[in-house]
Design a protein around this motif. Structure first.
Motif, PDB file in Angstrom:
ATOM      1  N   ASP A  37     -13.593  17.159  14.389  1.00 26.22           N
ATOM      2  CA  ASP A  37     -14.512  16.195  13.787  1.00 26.22           C
ATOM      3  C   ASP A  37     -14.102  14.757  14.076  1.00 26.22           C
ATOM      4  N   ALA A  38     -12.797  14.495  14.091  1.00 26.56           N
ATOM      5  CA  ALA A  38     -12.308  13.139  14.321  1.00 26.56           C
ATOM      6  C   ALA A  38     -10.880  13.202  14.843  1.00 26.56           C
ATOM      7  N   TRP A  39     -10.473  12.094  15.456  1.00 21.64           N
ATOM      8  CA  TRP A  39      -9.117  11.965  15.988  1.00 21.64           C
ATOM      9  C   TRP A  39      -8.434  10.788  15.315  1.00 21.64           C
ATOM     10  N   ILE A  68     -13.468   8.453  15.192  1.00 23.17           N
ATOM     11  CA  ILE A  68     -12.211   7.828  15.598  1.00 23.17           C
ATOM     12  C   ILE A  68     -11.587   7.123  14.398  1.00 23.17           C
ATOM     13  N   ILE A  69     -10.362   7.520  14.066  1.00 21.15           N
ATOM     14  CA  ILE A  69      -9.589   6.848  13.027  1.00 21.15           C
ATOM     15  C   ILE A  69      -8.411   6.168  13.715  1.00 21.15           C
ATOM     16  N   LEU A  70      -8.398   4.855  13.687  1.00 23.26           N
ATOM     17  CA  LEU A  70      -7.381   4.093  14.408  1.00 23.26           C
ATOM     18  C   LEU A  70      -6.239   3.721  13.475  1.00 23.26           C
ATOM     19  N   ARG A  71      -5.032   4.136  13.845  1.00 22.35           N
ATOM     20  CA  ARG A  71      -3.866   3.745  13.056  1.00 22.35           C
ATOM     21  C   ARG A  71      -3.552   2.278  13.341  1.00 22.35           C
ATOM     22  N   ILE A  72      -3.460   1.484  12.283  1.00 25.07           N
ATOM     23  CA  ILE A  72      -3.176   0.057  12.458  1.00 25.07           C
ATOM     24  C   ILE A  72      -1.859  -0.349  11.804  1.00 25.07           C
ATOM     25  N   SER A  73      -1.018   0.643  11.483  1.00 27.27           N
ATOM     26  CA  SER A  73       0.324   0.321  11.008  1.00 27.27           C
ATOM     27  C   SER A  73       1.334   1.041  11.881  1.00 27.27           C
ATOM     28  N   GLY A  74       2.530   0.480  11.958  1.00 28.29           N
ATOM     29  CA  GLY A  74       3.582   1.050  12.787  1.00 28.29           C
ATOM     30  C   GLY A  74       4.697   0.037  12.947  1.00 28.29           C
ATOM     31  N   GLY A  75       5.341   0.065  14.123  1.00 30.43           N
ATOM     32  CA  GLY A  75       6.381  -0.921  14.401  1.00 30.43           C
ATOM     33  C   GLY A  75       7.794  -0.425  14.184  1.00 30.43           C
ATOM     34  N   ALA A  76       7.970   0.902  14.013  1.00 30.55           N
ATOM     35  CA  ALA A  76       9.314   1.465  13.862  1.00 30.55           C
ATOM     36  C   ALA A  76       9.389   2.774  14.635  1.00 30.55           C
ATOM     37  N   THR A  77      10.582   3.100  15.155  1.00 26.86           N
ATOM     38  CA  THR A  77      10.764   4.332  15.914  1.00 26.86           C
ATOM     39  C   THR A  77      12.002   5.075  15.442  1.00 26.86           C
ATOM     40  N   ILE A  78      12.159   6.295  15.936  1.00 27.06           N
ATOM     41  CA  ILE A  78      13.334   7.085  15.562  1.00 27.06           C
ATOM     42  C   ILE A  78      14.617   6.499  16.145  1.00 27.06           C
ATOM     43  N   ALA A  79      14.499   5.599  17.114  1.00 30.68           N
ATOM     44  CA  ALA A  79      15.676   4.963  17.691  1.00 30.68           C
ATOM     45  C   ALA A  79      16.166   3.789  16.853  1.00 30.68           C
ATOM     46  N   LEU A 125     -12.114  18.123   9.945  1.00 28.99           N
ATOM     47  CA  LEU A 125     -10.954  18.605  10.685  1.00 28.99           C
ATOM     48  C   LEU A 125     -10.556  17.485  11.644  1.00 28.99           C
ATOM     49  N   VAL A 126      -9.457  16.832  11.329  1.00 30.73           N
ATOM     50  CA  VAL A 126      -8.978  15.699  12.121  1.00 30.73           C
ATOM     51  C   VAL A 126      -7.736  16.124  12.898  1.00 30.73           C
ATOM     52  N   VAL A 127      -7.690  15.797  14.174  1.00 25.32           N
ATOM     53  CA  VAL A 127      -6.496  16.043  14.971  1.00 25.32           C
ATOM     54  C   VAL A 127      -5.766  14.716  15.163  1.00 25.32           C
ATOM     55  N   ALA A 128      -4.499  14.706  14.819  1.00 28.01           N
ATOM     56  CA  ALA A 128      -3.674  13.495  14.934  1.00 28.01           C
ATOM     57  C   ALA A 128      -2.862  13.524  16.217  1.00 28.01           C
ATOM     58  N   VAL A 176      -5.548  16.739   8.406  1.00 25.39           N
ATOM     59  CA  VAL A 176      -5.210  15.900   9.553  1.00 25.39           C
ATOM     60  C   VAL A 176      -4.016  16.578  10.207  1.00 25.39           C
ATOM     61  N   MET A 177      -4.258  17.326  11.268  1.00 25.92           N
ATOM     62  CA  MET A 177      -3.199  18.141  11.861  1.00 25.92           C
ATOM     63  C   MET A 177      -2.801  17.667  13.244  1.00 25.92           C
ATOM     64  N   GLY A 178      -1.497  17.696  13.499  1.00 25.76           N
ATOM     65  CA  GLY A 178      -0.968  17.260  14.778  1.00 25.76           C
ATOM     66  C   GLY A 178      -0.194  18.351  15.460  1.00 25.76           C
ATOM     67  N   ARG A 179       1.140  18.315  15.295  1.00 30.81           N
ATOM     68  CA  ARG A 179       1.992  19.239  16.066  1.00 30.81           C
ATOM     69  C   ARG A 179       1.714  20.714  15.779  1.00 30.81           C
ATOM     70  N   ASN A 180       1.210  21.027  14.577  1.00 35.64           N
ATOM     71  CA  ASN A 180       0.921  22.431  14.287  1.00 35.64           C
ATOM     72  C   ASN A 180      -0.199  22.979  15.143  1.00 35.64           C
ATOM     73  N   VAL A 181      -1.029  22.097  15.701  1.00 38.04           N
ATOM     74  CA  VAL A 181      -2.064  22.586  16.614  1.00 38.04           C
ATOM     75  C   VAL A 181      -1.652  22.380  18.063  1.00 38.04           C
ATOM     76  N   TRP A 182      -1.224  21.160  18.447  1.00 30.43           N
ATOM     77  CA  TRP A 182      -0.952  20.965  19.872  1.00 30.43           C
ATOM     78  C   TRP A 182       0.425  21.449  20.322  1.00 30.43           C
ATOM     79  N   GLN A 183       1.247  21.942  19.381  1.00 33.71           N
ATOM     80  CA  GLN A 183       2.480  22.635  19.764  1.00 33.71           C
ATOM     81  C   GLN A 183       2.379  24.146  19.529  1.00 33.71           C
ATOM     82  N   SER A 184       1.183  24.591  19.153  1.00 36.63           N
ATOM     83  CA  SER A 184       0.966  26.018  18.949  1.00 36.63           C
ATOM     84  C   SER A 184       0.931  26.740  20.298  1.00 36.63           C
ATOM     85  N   PRO A 185       1.346  28.010  20.351  1.00 36.57           N
ATOM     86  CA  PRO A 185       1.223  28.789  21.592  1.00 36.57           C
ATOM     87  C   PRO A 185      -0.240  28.991  21.989  1.00 36.57           C
TER      88      PRO A 185
END
Length: 269
Positions: free
Chosen positions: A53-55, A74-85, A20-23, A226-235
């Motif tokens: 279990d991991a983040w 710990i799972i470290l994201r090593i890709s990125g470099g773009a945004t919604i803007a 169970l990974v939280v993103a 690997v769950m993100g907003r469904n957990v930390w945006q839950s009521p």
């Protein structure tokens, strides 16, 4: 055991072989979203349950906003470099090195590949290059399947998701995070030679819908979520986390998980 197996044991529970990974890596492209505006508070609130279990997180948050109660993987994201803007969210590149990840104490790294997008080639090449470096040092690589806005409608297409998942594994991923398809998800898993984890998003309408998704994925052969907003945006994030944990690690039925969610939510746990 070699280093790869040792690191994987920090992510997958030995008794179930699942995770169970939280993103909390969303801020790298979306900024301070609801639920992770105060990232330290989010980490403390969820990690104190002892159920994570991991983040999955970025190097900036790992260094300045990550203070877990326990010692999760710990799972470290090593890709990125773009945004919604920017003009194209799928135009990702490598944003950290494997050496940075190891120095920071990461157990695994994550790289996105946007299948069917204008930057499919570049992101797959990045994934393959990261896989080569990870293999040298026995560090697990999580291949994150992305589709981009032009392929949103294909998230529910099991044939397309099976293609994307297999492609990530073919380019060297040791684990693959992909989208859950209600139909024929077992075929997605069957076509991938490495463990499959489902992405927890997009945001479900209700917590019950989230549990239905997790239960279906596990029944279809997923090794976790690997769950993100469904957990930390839950009521009721802690209650939902307990119910998801129950499905993944305790073998709860969907009905039992929903009852556990309601019980803990009622008690405000």
């Amino acid at each position: 055991m070699d280093g790869l197996q040792i690191r994987l044991k920090r992510i997958f529970r030995k008794n179930t072989g699942r995770t169970l990974v939280v993103a909390i890596d969303h801020g790298m492209a979306l900024g301070p979203m609801a639920g992770i505006r105060n990232i330290r508070e989010t980490v403390e609130r969820l990690d104190s349950t002892g159920l994570v279990d991991a983040w999955l997180l970025t190097k900036g948050i790992l260094r300045y906003g990550f203070e877990p109660a326990g010692t999760p993987g710990i799972i470290l994201r090593i890709s990125g470099g773009a945004t919604i803007a920017g003009p194209e969210l799928t135009r990702e590149g490598l944003t950290a090195t494997l050496e940075e990840a190891l120095a920071a104490g990461a157990d695994a790294v994550a790289v996105s590949a946007f299948i069917g997008s204008p930057y499919e080639h570049e992101t797959l090449v990045n994934l393959a290059a990261a896989a080569g470096r990870c293999r040298r040092w026995n560090v697990p690589l999580l291949g994150v399947v992305g589709l981009g806005k032009t392929n949103e409608d294909k998230k529910k297409d099991p044939k397309f998701i099976a293609l994307a998942t297999r492609v990530a594994a073919e380019h060297g991923a040791d684990l693959v995070k992909t989208y859950y398809t209600e139909e024929n998800f077992d075929q997605v898993v069957a076509g991938c030679p490495v463990p499959v984890l489902i992405a927890g998003g997009p945001k479900c309408d209700t917590d019950g819908d989230t549990l239905k998704m997790v239960y279906g994925a596990v029944q279809g052969g997923a090794r976790g979520i690997v769950m993100g907003r469904n957990v930390w945006q839950s009521p009721h994030p802690r209650a939902l986390l307990a119910a998801v944990h129950g499905i993944i690690h305790r073998g709860l039925s969907l009905r039992e998980a929903c009852e556990l969610l309601e019980e803990k939510a009622r008690k405000n746990e």
